[in-house]
Write an enzyme that holds these catalytic residues in place. Structure first.
Site, mmCIF file in Angstrom:
data_model
loop_
_atom_site.group_PDB
_atom_site.id
_atom_site.type_symbol
_atom_site.label_atom_id
_atom_site.label_comp_id
_atom_site.label_asym_id
_atom_site.label_seq_id
_atom_site.Cartn_x
_atom_site.Cartn_y
_atom_site.Cartn_z
ATOM 1 C CG ASP A 252 -3.111 -3.420 -3.314
ATOM 2 O OD1 ASP A 252 -3.173 -3.791 -2.118
ATOM 3 O OD2 ASP A 252 -2.930 -4.222 -4.239
HETATM 4 C C1 NOJ Z 1 -2.008 -6.369 -1.548
HETATM 5 C C2 NOJ Z 1 -2.714 -7.105 -2.657
HETATM 6 O O1 NOJ Z 1 -2.290 -6.613 -3.913
HETATM 7 C C3 NOJ Z 1 -4.219 -7.007 -2.571
HETATM 8 O O2 NOJ Z 1 -4.770 -7.851 -3.554
HETATM 9 C C4 NOJ Z 1 -4.675 -7.364 -1.187
HETATM 10 O O3 NOJ Z 1 -6.079 -7.377 -1.128
HETATM 11 C C5 NOJ Z 1 -4.082 -6.369 -0.215
HETATM 12 N N1 NOJ Z 1 -2.625 -6.479 -0.252
HETATM 13 C C6 NOJ Z 1 -4.553 -6.577 1.223
HETATM 14 O O4 NOJ Z 1 -3.969 -7.688 1.764
#
Ligand code: NOJ
Length: 750
Positions: free
Chosen positions: A276
């Site tokens: 993430d």
């Molecule tokens: C953080 C989030 O937890 C995740 O779900 C998301 O896809 C990513 N950022 C990218 O924006």
């Protein structure tokens, strides 16, 4: 024997496996030509500048230091990024272009939790397909969806992005969404790679606070949280994303148990794993590693193939390989996982996007699908004395009240980066269109926003309610009150909305309450002040029209709750598939706090498992949802009372529409395993189907269960099927009463 003698499915899978084999050969050939630096470059995912290519990004792509770019949706810019990668980098490897396309692109569908309330996998597939096509027209080839975290704590803002509390429903819908994004073939125009996230356990964040720690016993992890991910892997999901959270002391992004043992060894998955946002760098923030270098080491050896946003791989992997802490073989496996997605997408053949090959965004057919999904997602929670549907011909004045009644943006919900509120139809507009000149339709906002505590708007709202035949009150939560990092400790209606509703109810006018929200709210107090309650979640672009049509009976509500509604926040976590406990609560044993005598003695025998001030039942059960008709279930029968280990049992039930209108009913089958190697849930959803019934129609519905459906992880953390007795319920919600039972026998042991 030639292919023609084989069943069709085998023929298809043979050619698919030939293609997969050829992709593996191409990966090996390409890897052979790559320098270590170029391999590490593939592992970097870089944020875009938005609408242009900055020099540093151009240079990085040219030099083979970027494998993926996220957050670029200007198609000309995407094409330029791909051109640089293909034409100006040494090996010409195209880019993955990632974006959070969560519940639609420009056309916004209901939030995933709302889509789950449809209980219609085909509808979820269709929504994802449209979203994929709109995104692909902008050059996006990878979405970070579906989010398939089990969400049993509605304080957590990300419950909105989930399919709710149940592993089976989430698995079915997650796989359906994967199929929608990826199509039959990732290389088809309009297919994009999906990403099952967040692997794993994120939904168990303590106190429903985002990013918080999780502690999940392995048995519960396997029986509950991992099951939807297995379903997504089985559906061929191209990628997975690790969770921000730590699990039993080990951050998911460096969790070898999850990423190596479960994903690679047990499931044999070769999907690509992405971190993430900066979650590799955050390993040090967790206090799990000392510095970025160690974070890179831990994540790489656990098997995170690509790093989102942070640069620990770019900065340290090369030296970790030189120091022999990470092997080149490990690097090759990681890069192979990345290249596999690019090959499967057909990017090596053509990385250029020609938007003219796609249907325009928000095409009428897309909006129609969003409308259908919004209709199917709404759940009718209360309908006293058939308050709904409304009959326009019998009304002379309609009051529409509330901060969400005419707000094209707020109805879209969380995660709508590319959503276009210009396509939205609001409730007020749609009620006006529908009622026409048959009645007056007047609007009062009541409160400025859902969070406002000021009461200055009350008087005009109450005055309007008092002189109207009916009030349609649209309350709830603005979009920003749910989603990532937007958690609440008290999940009642925010601000002065309850007070506004009470003041309106006091006029005596019939009140129809529509709630738009990103989570199940605790509404015990609220629902008392409305004759009917329609729960619309955040319904997306066409939400207003869907709601107006539902309220006036143009269409009928059919949604069912994918999540339990607590009475009060303090009951959380409350979910239907809980354990029985040694002292299960009963209505007989329940004592209300006000019924306790002064100076009452504690008794050593104790009592049962309930809250003195909230009891033990939810306000609305999982699977519940009313219609404009009345459905009855009769004659639950099974094909046998005994099932052998390689046998099956068919359960049949008559479903009868005994009410005044046609109905679409979701028929649900639940099972309880009475005795287990580990304690088992009091009920588990095992199957569901949707039937349409005309007025007075009776349909026989059947479900077939095999021992596989009864498998669970036991004390040894292995999947087992145990002989023993099982209860089976079929009905319209998780509290269904019609029950039968059967015995699973181990015929080999006889
Ligand atoms: C953080 C989030 O937890 C995740 O779900 C998301 O896809 C990513 N950022 C990218 O924006």
């Amino acid at each position: 024997m030639g292919d023609s003698h084989l069943p069709h499915g085998r023929v298809v899978s043979q050619s698919a496996s030939l293609r997969a084999a050829s992709i593996e050969q191409q990966i090996v050939a390409l890897l052979d030509r790559m320098s270590l630096r170029e391999k590490i470059g593939q592992m970097a995912q870089v944020n875009a500048a938005g609408g242009h290519v900055p020099d540093h990004l151009r240079d990085a792509i040219r030099e083979g230091r970027v494998g993926s770019v996220l957050n670029e949706v200007d198609v000309d810019t995407v094409n330029e990024l791909q051109r640089i990668a293909v034409e100006e980098s040494r090996l010409g490897i195209p880019l993955l272009i990632g974006r959070d396309v969560i519940h639609g692109f420009a056309t916004v569908f209901p939030i995933p939790l709302g889509q789950a309330a449809t209980w219609q996998p085909a509808m979820v597939t269709e929504g994802a397909r449209i979203a994929a096509q709109e995104a692909a027209a902008h050059g996006v080839n990878w979405t970070f969806a579906p989010m398939i975290d089990i969400a049993r704590d509605p304080r957590w803002g990300r419950v909105a992005e989930s399919f709710g509390e149940d592993p089976y429903l989430t698995g079915v819908l997650g796989a359906a969404m994967v199929r929608g994004f990826q199509g039959n073939d990732l290389a088809e125009t309009g297919s994009i790679a999906a990403c099952a996230k967040h692997f794993a356990g994120y939904g168990a964040s303590e106190s429903g606070r985002d990013y918080n720690t999780t502690n999940i016993p392995e048995n519960e992890l396997r029986n509950v949280y991992l099951r939807p991910f297995k379903a997504a892997v089985d559906a061929g999901v191209a990628t997975l994303m690790t969770s921000f959270s730590d699990l039993d002391g080990v951050p998911a992004t460096a969790n070898t148990f999850l990423l190596r043992q479960v994903l690679r060894e047990e499931w044999r998955a070769n999907s690509m794993v992405v971190s993430d946002w900066e979650s590799i760098r955050q390993l040090a923030v967790h206090g799990f590693t000392e510095n970025d270098r160690e974070s890179a080491y831990q994540a790489a050896t656990a098997g995170v193939d690509m790093e989102m946003a942070s640069t620990t791989y770019a900065d340290h992997l090369e030296s970790l390989v030189k120091d022999k802490r990470v092997t080149e073989q490990q690097i090759n496996t990681m890069v192979s996982n990345i290249l596999r997605v690019k090959f499967r997408l057909g990017l090596f053949d053509n990385a250029h996007t020609d938007p003219s090959r796609f249907t325009a965004v928000a095409d009428p057919s897309h909006l129609r699908a969003a409308y259908d999904a919004a209709v199917a997602s709404a759940v009718l929670l209360k309908n006293d004395d058939w308050a709904l549907p409304l009959h326009a011909d019998e009304l002379s004045s309609v009051a529409v009240i509330g901060p969400l009644a005419d707000d094209p943006y707020e109805q879209l919900g969380t995660w709508i980066f590319d959503g276009d509120a210009a396509h939205s139809r609001t409730v007020l507009q749609s009620v006006r269109d529908l009622v026409g000149d048959r009645a007056t339709v007047e609007y009062a906002r009541g409160v400025q926003t859902t969070r406002s505590t000021g009461t200055e708007g009350f008087d005009s709202a109450v005055e309007l309610a008092a002189r109207s035949d009916v009030v349609i009150c649209v309350l709830g939560e603005e979009a920003i009150l749910s989603g990532e990092a937007h958690c609440r400790a008290d999940i009642t209606l925010p601000g002065a909305q309850d007070a506004l509703l009470e003041a309106i109810a006091a006029t005596g006018t019939k009140v129809v309450l529509v709630i738009m929200a990103g989570r199940p709210l605790a509404l015990e107090h609220t629902v008392k002040h409305a004759h009917a309650v329609l729960y619309a979640w955040h319904p997306g672009s066409m939400g207003g029209k869907a709601i107006a049509d539902l309220l006036f009976g143009v269409v009928s509500p059919s949604g069912k709750l994918p999540v339990t509604f607590p009475r009060v926040t303090g009951q959380i976590p409350i979910y239907y598939a809980h354990k029985h406990t040694g002292k299960p609560a009963t209505f007989e044993s329940f004592t209300h706090i006000e019924d306790i005598e002064p100076r009452a003695h504690q008794v050593s025998v104790g009592n049962t498992s309930f809250h003195l001030d909230a009891g033990f039942t939810p306000l609305y059960a999982f699977g519940f949802g009313l219609s404009y008709s009345h459905v009855e279930y009769e004659h639950l029968l099974s094909s046998s009372a005994v099932m052998t280990m390689n046998g099956r049992i068919t359960f049949g039930v008559d479903v009868v529409n005994a009410g005044p209108r046609p109905v679409d009913e979701t028929v649900q089958l639940y099972v309880r395993d009475l005795v287990g190697d580990v304690t088992r849930p009091v009920k588990e959803l095992k199957a569901f189907t949707r039937v349409h019934l005309e007025r007075g129609e009776r349909r026989h519905v059947e479900f077939t269960i095999t021992p596989r459906d009864l498998a669970f992880y036991g004390r040894a953390q292995r999947l087992i099927v145990e002989p023993g007795r099982f209860h089976v319920w079929i009905g319209g919600h998780s509290n269904a009463e019609l029950r039968t039972e059967f015995e699973l026998v181990d015929d080999h042991a006889r």
